[in-house]
Structure formats: structure tokens, C-alpha cells
Design a protein around this motif. Structure first.
Motif, short mmCIF file in Angstrom:
data_model
loop_
_atom_site.label_atom_id
_atom_site.label_comp_id
_atom_site.label_asym_id
_atom_site.label_seq_id
_atom_site.Cartn_x
_atom_site.Cartn_y
_atom_site.Cartn_z
N UNK A 35 0.85 -1.19 0.00
CA UNK A 35 0.00 0.00 0.00
C UNK A 35 0.89 1.24 0.00
N UNK A 36 0.59 2.18 -0.89
CA UNK A 36 1.28 3.47 -0.90
C UNK A 36 0.28 4.54 -0.48
N UNK A 37 0.58 5.28 0.57
CA UNK A 37 -0.20 6.43 1.00
C UNK A 37 0.64 7.67 0.72
N UNK A 38 0.17 8.51 -0.19
CA UNK A 38 0.96 9.68 -0.59
C UNK A 38 0.11 10.95 -0.50
N UNK A 39 0.74 12.03 -0.14
CA UNK A 39 0.04 13.30 0.07
C UNK A 39 -0.12 14.07 -1.24
N UNK A 40 -0.71 15.27 -1.15
CA UNK A 40 -0.64 16.26 -2.24
C UNK A 40 -1.54 15.92 -3.43
N UNK A 41 -2.46 14.96 -3.29
CA UNK A 41 -3.22 14.49 -4.45
C UNK A 41 -4.14 15.57 -5.01
N UNK A 42 -4.67 16.43 -4.16
CA UNK A 42 -5.63 17.43 -4.63
C UNK A 42 -4.98 18.58 -5.39
N UNK A 43 -3.69 18.72 -5.31
CA UNK A 43 -3.02 19.87 -5.95
C UNK A 43 -1.84 19.45 -6.80
N UNK A 44 -1.95 18.30 -7.49
CA UNK A 44 -0.95 17.95 -8.49
C UNK A 44 -0.01 16.82 -8.15
N UNK A 45 0.04 16.38 -6.90
CA UNK A 45 0.84 15.22 -6.49
C UNK A 45 2.35 15.39 -6.70
N UNK A 46 2.80 16.63 -6.82
CA UNK A 46 4.24 16.87 -7.01
C UNK A 46 5.05 16.31 -5.84
N UNK A 47 4.50 16.47 -4.63
CA UNK A 47 5.20 16.01 -3.43
C UNK A 47 4.62 14.69 -2.92
N UNK A 48 3.76 14.06 -3.73
CA UNK A 48 3.15 12.80 -3.36
C UNK A 48 3.61 11.67 -4.26
N UNK A 49 2.67 11.13 -5.05
CA UNK A 49 3.00 9.96 -5.86
C UNK A 49 4.04 10.28 -6.92
N UNK A 50 4.04 11.51 -7.46
CA UNK A 50 5.07 11.84 -8.45
C UNK A 50 6.46 11.80 -7.81
N UNK A 51 6.56 12.30 -6.59
CA UNK A 51 7.84 12.26 -5.89
C UNK A 51 8.27 10.82 -5.64
#
Length: 317
Positions: free
Chosen positions: A61-77
Motif C-alpha cells: 500500500x502506498x499512501x501519498x500526500x498532495x493528491x488534490x493539488x498535483x501530487x508533485x510532493x506525493x505519488x510523483x515524488x
């Protein structure tokens, strides 16, 4: 995770940041978007461990932040820092969209473009309008002009998507002057565009800029167009991919429903994975109350979804 502010609190029947449980329903901001998916993902792992089940594939499971505003610091990172973490042969499920019965599997997403439009006029006293140029009026007229033009040019419909057309919605307006008796010299508004893969985002931008420039050339104002966010459309996940086939079979077994493969206008983590050639299915049972007052989720839906994901892991497609 993936949670927006509560909005107008007076529209809520329950405290938005408490989990209010009434029978089978939990009310609260973020319980559906995306607490439901998070709970489901963790609970699947808990079920497998406690029942001593070893699935034929590894489970993570991956829990990543920033999804509502582009995911630059979440899944993209995450995928940029660990490019080998997820591969094209992995089975990837993103629990972040669906329909009320749990039959919809999302395999495609529209492109997303957020545009900021700034119209410059001339500030003046409201009693002497001939000395000014009302940017509020000009901006309001320009909003409607851009809206009409976008819907005229980009009118194609694709039945794979809900809704089947590209959407263009004026949304946010920034405050202008602080008092009633001043004509504003500046007006700022935003447009949210959800664009079918048939069209390129550059095409949409060109129409917005041309329409705005032509309008201001006629009316004596000045205009700036700024891209706030841009997510280009990517190739859909194949209907024949293993993750889609496994999930479709599990939906038939657990829910007794025939799956529907569809595209959406919203944006999820799936976009960034599909751009790397990784097949992704987006799915959960959703009452579609995300971002709304009285956002809620049914406990019975979450339990049913956990069973479906477990079945997808254990059942050959």
C-alpha cells in the motif's frame, strides 16, 4: 490524505471533522475522499495476515500526500525517487473513484487545465464611470465569451467518459476593491477545464488566449493568461490488462454485478502511472459525495470492497 476543506459549514448537518456514525453511515469531510480507499487498502492487508492467506502476488500500500493539488510532493515524488518501485507487470489499483453500486472501473482520465485570467481596466470613482474602465464588467463579459467559445470549438463527445464531453467551468473569482463606490481596475477569475484525450491542452489554451486578446483589443482593456495547473491526457488502461480482468471477475463474484469500463474528468494517481506505461484500474464503491456537504460513506460498501479486492488477488482472471 486527499482531503479538501469543509467549505460552507452551515450546509453540514454534522460536524465535518468528526466521524459521525449513524447506523451504516459515517459522515465527515474526507471519509469518502479518500479515507474510504485508505481504510480499504490497509484492511485488505490486515485480512490477508490475520487469515493466514498468502496471495500469489506481493501486496503493498502506498499512501501519498498532495493528491488534490498535483501530487508533485506525493505519488510523483515517490515514483521519481524510486523508479523501479512499480513496474509495467505489477497490478495497480487506485481506490479513488467509482459509482454507487461498485460496478464502475475507471480506465481513462481527461486532461486537466486550470487557467487564471486577469483583466486590467482603470480604477475610478463609481459616480464617474466615464473616467474609468470597469474591469469587473469586462471580466464578467469575457468569462461568458470564453465559456461560449470553448464549448463551441471542443464539442466532441466520447461515450467512454462521464460526462461524455469536455467541460469548461468558471470557478474562483479573486476579491477586487474593498468598497462599494470604487470601480475596480483589475478583475481575476479562473477556469477549470477537463479535456477529452481527442484534444490537446495547447489547443484549448490557444482558444482561451485568442478569445481574450480579441475581446480586449475591441474593448480597450489588457489581459494576462496564466496556467495554474496542467495535466496532459495519457493513454487509457487496456480493457484486457490483467488488473482490469482480475477486478472485473471479482466484482462479478462478490457483488454479482457486470462491470462497466469508463473514463472520468477527475484526476487520480493513475494518470502518472499510466504515463509510465503501467496499467492501472481506478475503483471503489462511491456514493459520489466527495467535496460536498455531509460527505459520507457506507460501512457495508467498505466491507464489500475489501472482499472484492481480496477476491481479485486470489482469483485467476
Amino acid at each position: 490524505m486527499d482531503t479538501v476543506p469543509e467549505g460552507d459549514r452551515s450546509l453540514w448537518s454534522y460536524e465535518p471533522f468528526n466521524a459521525t456514525v449513524i447506523g451504516d453511515v459515517i459522515y465527515g469531510r474526507g471519509v469518502e475522499d479518500n479515507g474510504q480507499g485508505i481504510v480499504m487498502g490497509i484492511t485488505v492487508g490486515k485480512v490477508l495476515r490475520e487469515l493466514g492467506i498468502t496471495p500469489p502476488v506481493n501486496y503493498g500500500v502506498i499512501l501519498a500526500s498532495d493528491e488534490e493539488v498535483g501530487s508533485k510532493y506525493g505519488i510523483q515524488y515517490v515514483i521519481n525517487k524510486e523508479p523501479n518501485l512499480i513496474g509495467s507487470k505489477d497490478l495497480v489499483l487506485v481506490p479513488d473513484a467509482g459509482n454507487a453500486e461498485g460496478s464502475m472501473i475507471e480506465i481513462a482520465e481527461k486532461g486537466i487545465l486550470w487557467v487564471k485570467v486577469t483583466v486590467y481596466g482603470k480604477q475610478a470613482h463609481a459616480s464617474l464611470p466615464e473616467l474609468g474602465l470597469n474591469a469587473y464588467r469586462l471580466g464578467s463579459e469575457l468569462t461568458l465569451e470564453i465559456d461560449r467559445r470553448l464549448h463551441e470549438v471542443f464539442s466532441y463527445e466520447d461515450p467512454l467518459f462521464i460526462p461524455p464531453r469536455s467541460t469548461f467551468e468558471p470557478t474562483k473569482v479573486e476579491p477586487n476593491v474593498g468598497n462599494v463606490n470604487t470601480i475596480p481596475g483589475k478583475h481575476v477569475f479562473y477556469i477549470d477545464c477537463r479535456i477529452l484525450p481527442k484534444y490537446g491542452i495547447d489547443e484549448v489554451l490557444r482558444v482561451i488566449k485568442d478569445t481574450a486578446n480579441n475581446y480586449c483589443n475591441t474593448h480597450g482593456c489588457r489581459v494576462d493568461i496564466e496556467v495554474v495547473s496542467r495535466e496532459d491526457p495519457v493513454q487509457p488502461t487496456s480493457a484486457d490488462s490483467e488488473i482490469v480482468r482480475r477486478l472485473a471477475k471479482a466484482i462479478r463474484i462478490v457483488k454479482g454485478l457486470e462491470p462497466k469500463l469508463l473514463g472520468i474528468g477527475g484526476g487520480t494517481y493513475a494518470r502518472y502511472l499510466r504515463a509510465r506505461g503501467i496499467p492501472v484500474a481506478v475503483w471503489m464503491t462511491s456514493k459520489e459525495t466527495a467535496h460536498a456537504p455531509d460527505e459520507h460513506v457506507l460501512l457495508s460498501d467498505v466491507i464489500s470492497d475489501v472482499k472484492t479486492v481480496v477476491a481479485s488477488l486470489l482469483t485467476e482472471p
